[in-house]
Design an enzyme around this catalytic site. Structure first.
Site, PDB file in Angstrom:
ATOM      1  N   GLY A 229      -6.991  14.466 -20.843  1.00  0.00           N
ATOM      2  CA  GLY A 229      -5.948  15.096 -20.044  1.00  0.00           C
ATOM      3  C   GLY A 229      -5.272  16.208 -20.807  1.00  0.00           C
ATOM      4  CB  SER A 230      -4.079  19.038 -20.683  1.00  0.00           C
ATOM      5  OG  SER A 230      -5.443  19.008 -21.013  1.00  0.00           O
ATOM      6  CG  ASN A 231       1.430  17.122 -21.850  1.00  0.00           C
ATOM      7  OD1 ASN A 231       1.368  16.352 -20.906  1.00  0.00           O
ATOM      8  ND2 ASN A 231       1.627  16.714 -23.100  1.00  0.00           N
ATOM      9  CG  ASN A 502      -3.588  15.261 -17.346  1.00  0.00           C
ATOM     10  OD1 ASN A 502      -3.221  14.948 -18.466  1.00  0.00           O
ATOM     11  ND2 ASN A 502      -4.319  16.340 -17.116  1.00  0.00           N
TER      12      ASN A 502
END
Length: 792
Positions: A229-231, A502
């Site tokens: 995932g990611s921010n 996400n």
């Protein structure tokens, strides 16, 4: 700040070389344009700034430096995508993971899947443009040049020195690697189920009914790819101190293997100039910035494949009905060589079955192949050959509006959102990724009753495969058939901010929720993850000036301090209630029925500083409590206040103290009040580098995921914060901070194997170096030139 060592031996020009031998193939065509020549300027931490006169030479430079730093990773990936893992790395039997991988990728090769994607009009949509083909051709040639110059036996990386599986690359190797990345959330995620699919009554290895990876994908409530995932933040003019745009890139990707990022700055004067990062083995910047616009990606919740329920012809389980007429499945037998007990190769064969929708898939207990029913999937990215062209054109955009036109034309993003901002101070969120065209009308008419709850809960669509009216169809504005066109995809422009961590598109900005999109893209009006809520809370506090930092609005410094502030949102909400509960009830039953003394745990939590910094004591205990299911809320979620609800601990729920008791038992042999930096580390040679950050389940923005080793702690990061970039855009060009948490090279003998990891441990940074002045100001700058085909 300690200055990194510089490998002077790399600064050698490679003169007059010509590609020959295995793997040269199409790459030998460089001779027609006079050869390759690229200038490499290595800055601090080994980050290459590559300049070339054309894209073939630019690709050569990228291939060369990536081989210098990560040749073993690229070579290993080539083994995978060519279906040769069993041959080189062994297998425990005919159902081993290496065998399953080989069977899948050998089928792709025999079907000429990738080769067919390179045919057609070279417009970047129907097939890659000449610029991108040159870039890929040059990349293979650059990698091969370094390998030939060094020799397999003289490689400094022990992971592949002298190994037979290291060979020159072909252009096809690069394209196959790209294809594997495109289908990561589709065919590759369902690989086990594709390999396992066999008609009822089949026997032997070809009929293995075990699909663990596919089963996990089916069980997942969201469309993310294996927890990755990611921010990201896109900040507009009203959210920044300088009134220009800013972007935070914070992807959470694996710290080892083929999905590692690689920092680089690529330039063809007058045609392309972008700094950022790509996945190792890719020749184009995928997250980064140019002089006027910056962008990042986060994994989207949208599904990348759809199921088709097939009604089989009685007595013939490999034929199915379409509009009342029988159709025969096509078959392909694939054989791979697996080392036998005596070391001699043993053939393992598999018969694959395909429909006009795509491959037949088996997931035992969920999607079984019976005498009457089978299931096939359509992977909408299986024909996506547009990605490199799309990223090339993104890198040429000068505003987020222009970038959106690129997204609309190419529709290339396989499984990610875009979060961006420009120098004018406008921010963008868009989920303009490649998504199967399952409209609300199609879902209502074509999803059988037994699968409607699955679609509502997870977005996985199972369509009636017996009717052509239930095919995906086509939007008039779509780049290719079968996917949603841009007009039906979420997009939001803002002058304050957009974010994503996400969850779905719904709360990219809570002031203007995105609503009314088909379920296959994501959910709306539902609780957000603690990480999403913290990400939004951090922005809101910064804009209100209530986060303890000076002033209002973001600068690169304030954004960096926000990301690495290491707040634990779950602890902020629930720790005090939990301490009150365990103080009143100092013992509880664990899930196995044993009674656990909670007094030491309660004291550790009371003294914890509610952060995941190196010196934070007890955060690992709270994290284990969260992982055990202890974060249970007493109040309800409110769609009218989605950032702040729910927020109260369900103190009367017995599962709360059971989770705390389980956490204490899991940490047997590990001090409950240990400093995080003493128990959470990353190995680099003999060193153990302390690592801050932690699990999203506890509500930590700076995500670090690792496996607990009983009695030891968390001695190895699996995935989490990787390439982190906080870039400001304005009249004077881009500036800011960036870091690659696990460092530039996987080679333990490289000077760039651990330097950025140590920097990350201390919350340090490297600066953005885009302009000539920024590059030349680097005190560690070293230049050299690489090339082939002519003296330069």
């Amino acid at each position: 700040m300690r200055r990194p060592a510089v490998r002077l031996g790399a600064a050698v020009a490679v003169l007059g070389l010509v590609v020959t031998g295995l793997g040269a193939g199409p790459a030998a065509a460089h001779q027609r344009d006079g050869g390759y020549s690229a200038e490499i300027r290595r800055a601090s931490y080994g980050v290459p700034h590559i300049t070339a006169a054309n894209f073939a030479s630019l690709g050569f430079g990228v291939g060369y430096v990536q081989a210098e730093d990560n040749l073993c990773v690229i070579a290993d990936t080539a083994v995978t995508v060519n279906g040769e893992r069993s041959r080189w790395f062994g297998a425990s039997g005919p159902t081993d993971a290496n065998v399953r991988s080989d069977l899948f990728y050998r089928k792709v090769a025999q079907d000429r899947t990738v080769e067919r994607m390179l045919e057609g009009r070279r417009d970047g949509v129907h097939s890659p443009t000449d610029e991108i083909r040159d870039l890929v051709r040059g990349f293979a040639a650059g990698y091969n040049s370094y390998l030939r110059k060094t020799g397999v036996a003289r490689l400094t990386d022990p992971a592949c020195r002298g190994r037979g599986w290291v060979r020159p690359l072909t252009e096809l190797d690069v394209w196959r690697t790209t294809w594997a990345s495109m289908v990561r959330a589709g065919s590759a995620a369902m690989l086990d189920g594709i390999v396992a699919a066999a008609p009822p009554g089949a026997t032997g290895p070809a009929a293995v009914q075990d699909a663990p990876g596919a089963a996990a994908v089916v069980a997942a409530a969201e469309g993310s790819t294996g927890g990755i995932g990611s921010n990201a933040y896109g900040l507009g003019e009203t959210a920044t101190a300088n009134r220009g745009g800013m972007v935070l890139a914070n992807p959470h990707f694996p710290w080892d293997g083929a999905d590692r990022f690689y920092r680089m700055h690529l330039k063809v004067p007058g045609r392309y100039d972008v700094e950022g990062a790509s996945l190792i083995g890719d020749p184009i910047v995928e997250i980064g910035h140019n002089g006027k616009v910056a962008w990042s990606h986060t994994v989207s919740t949208a599904r990348r494949y759809v199921w088709h329920q097939l009604a089989l012809v009685p007595g013939n389980p490999t034929s199915y009905y379409l509009d009342g007429k029988p159709r025969k499945m096509t078959t392909r037998t694939v054989t791979v060589q697996v080392p036998g007990p005596d070391g001699r190769p043993v053939p393992v064969s598999r018969v694959f079955h395909d429909t006009h929708y795509g491959p037949v898939v088996v997931v035992p207990g969920s999607f079984d192949w019976t005498t009457s029913t089978a299931y096939a999937i359509t992977d909408i990215n299986a024909g996506n050959n547009r990605a490199f062209d799309g990223w090339l054109q993104m890198g040429r955009a000068s505003t987020v509006r222009e970038m959106t036109r690129v997204l609309d034309r190419y529709q290339f993003l396989p499984w990610v959102n875009v979060i961006a901002a420009d120098a004018r101070g406008e921010a963008l969120y868009a989920d303009h990724s490649v998504i199967p065209r399952v409209t609300d009308a199609l879902a209502a008419a074509c999803i059988p009753a037994a699968f409607r709850a699955m679609y509502a809960n997870s977005g996985q669509a199972v369509l009636d495969g017996s009717r052509s009216a239930c095919a995906l169809g086509s939007d008039r504005d779509a780049a290719v058939p079968g996917i949603f066109g841009p007009a039906n995809l979420p997009v939001r422009f803002r002058t304050d901010y957009v974010t994503n961590s996400n969850d779905s598109y719904w709360l990219a900005n809570p002031k203007a929720p995105l609503e009314g999109y088909p379920r296959i893209i994501g959910d709306e009006g539902t609780p957000r993850s603690l990480r999403t809520r913290l990400g939004l809370d951090q922005v809101q506090q910064r804009l209100a000036g209530t986060d303890g930092l000076p002033g209002r609005g973001f600068t690169a410094d304030r954004l960096w301090r926000t990301v690495f502030g290491n707040r634990v949102y779950g602890g902020e909400l629930l720790r005090d209630d939990l301490v009150q509960l365990c103080t009143a009830r100092p013992s509880a039953a664990a899930s196995d029925g044993t009674t656990v003394d909670l007094r030491a745990a309660c004291t550790a939590l009371r003294r914890w500083d509610l952060h995941a910094d190196l010196g934070s004591r007890g955060v690992h205990l709270f994290t284990e409590f969260a992982l055990a299911g202890g974060l249970r809320f007493a109040d309800a979620f409110s769609a009218a206040d989605p950032v702040n609800t729910p927020r109260r601990l369900a103190s009367t729920d017995p599962r709360v103290l059971t989770a705390l008791a389980d956490a204490v038992r899991r940490l047997n042999g590990i001090a409950l009040d240990a400093r995080l930096g003493d128990v959470q580390t990353e190995p680099r040679g003999e060193r153990r580098i302390p690592i801050h950050g932690g699990r999203a389940e506890a509500g930590i923005f700076n995500m670090i995921v690792n496996n607990r080793v009983p009695g030891v702690g968390y001695p190895k990061v699996v995935h989490g914060s990787s390439f982190v970039m906080a870039v400001e855009l304005g009249r004077n060009g881009p500036s800011g901070r960036q870091i690659l948490t696990y460092s530039q090279s996987t080679n333990p003998n490289s000077p760039w194997y651990a330097d950025q990891t140590e920097l990350y441990s201390g919350k340090g940074w490297d600066t953005v170096k885009f302009t000539e002045a920024q590059i030349k100001a680097d005190p560690n700058l070293r230049s050299y030139r690489v090339g082939e085909g002519r003296r330069h």
